[in-house]
Design a protein around this motif. Structure first.
Motif, PDB file in Angstrom:
ATOM      1  N   ALA A 188     -42.823 -34.212 135.984  1.00  0.00           N
ATOM      2  CA  ALA A 188     -43.316 -35.366 135.237  1.00  0.00           C
ATOM      3  C   ALA A 188     -42.191 -35.921 134.370  1.00  0.00           C
ATOM      4  O   ALA A 188     -41.399 -35.171 133.801  1.00  0.00           O
ATOM      5  CB  ALA A 188     -44.503 -34.971 134.383  1.00  0.00           C
TER       6      ALA A 188
ATOM      7  N   PRO B  18     -46.639 -38.798 136.598  1.00  0.00           N
ATOM      8  CA  PRO B  18     -46.973 -37.385 136.828  1.00  0.00           C
ATOM      9  C   PRO B  18     -46.047 -36.750 137.848  1.00  0.00           C
ATOM     10  O   PRO B  18     -45.421 -37.423 138.662  1.00  0.00           O
ATOM     11  CB  PRO B  18     -48.417 -37.426 137.334  1.00  0.00           C
ATOM     12  CG  PRO B  18     -48.625 -38.816 137.829  1.00  0.00           C
ATOM     13  CD  PRO B  18     -47.682 -39.705 137.084  1.00  0.00           C
TER      14      PRO B  18
ATOM     15  N   ARG C   1     -44.875 -34.655 141.138  1.00  0.00           N
ATOM     16  CA  ARG C   1     -45.312 -34.786 142.535  1.00  0.00           C
ATOM     17  C   ARG C   1     -44.313 -34.073 143.449  1.00  0.00           C
ATOM     18  O   ARG C   1     -43.234 -33.701 143.032  1.00  0.00           O
ATOM     19  CB  ARG C   1     -45.434 -36.248 142.920  1.00  0.00           C
ATOM     20  CG  ARG C   1     -44.114 -36.999 142.874  1.00  0.00           C
ATOM     21  CD  ARG C   1     -44.309 -38.495 143.054  1.00  0.00           C
ATOM     22  NE  ARG C   1     -43.039 -39.195 143.032  1.00  0.00           N
ATOM     23  CZ  ARG C   1     -42.371 -39.551 141.950  1.00  0.00           C
ATOM     24  NH1 ARG C   1     -42.846 -39.242 140.752  1.00  0.00           N
ATOM     25  NH2 ARG C   1     -41.218 -40.188 142.036  1.00  0.00           N
TER      26      ARG C   1
END
Length: 86
Positions: free
Chosen positions: A73, A82, A84
């Protein structure tokens, strides 16, 4: 978390359930103490432990793994993006 506890527990209890079903099919009352001697319970315990350990090992070997790189993040232009996997 509950899945991590319930799967090995089910694998451990499976031999006991199979033995109880065997007793029912043989027209014996499965809750009598004479059917659950120390040797039988010990054998069922060892089989249950082996099944639980082998089940956990198989789950670890065949579990799907994420492919790619994890991007943590971070902030872009003041907006929180966020984490990933790319």
């Amino acid at each position: 978390m509950s899945r991590a506890i319930l799967e090995p527990l089910a694998l451990f209890l499976a031999p006991f359930a199979a033995y109880a079903i065997y007793l029912v099919l043989r027209a014996r009352y499965p809750l009598e103490v004479e059917h659950w001697t120390g040797v039988r319970v010990s054998i069922l315990t060892v089989i249950g432990l082996a099944a639980a350990v082998l089940g956990l090992a198989a789950l670890n070997l065949f579990a799907p793994r994420g492919h790619g790189v994890y991007i943590p993040a971070h902030q872009e232009n003041g907006v929180l993006v966020p984490g990933r996997i790319e």
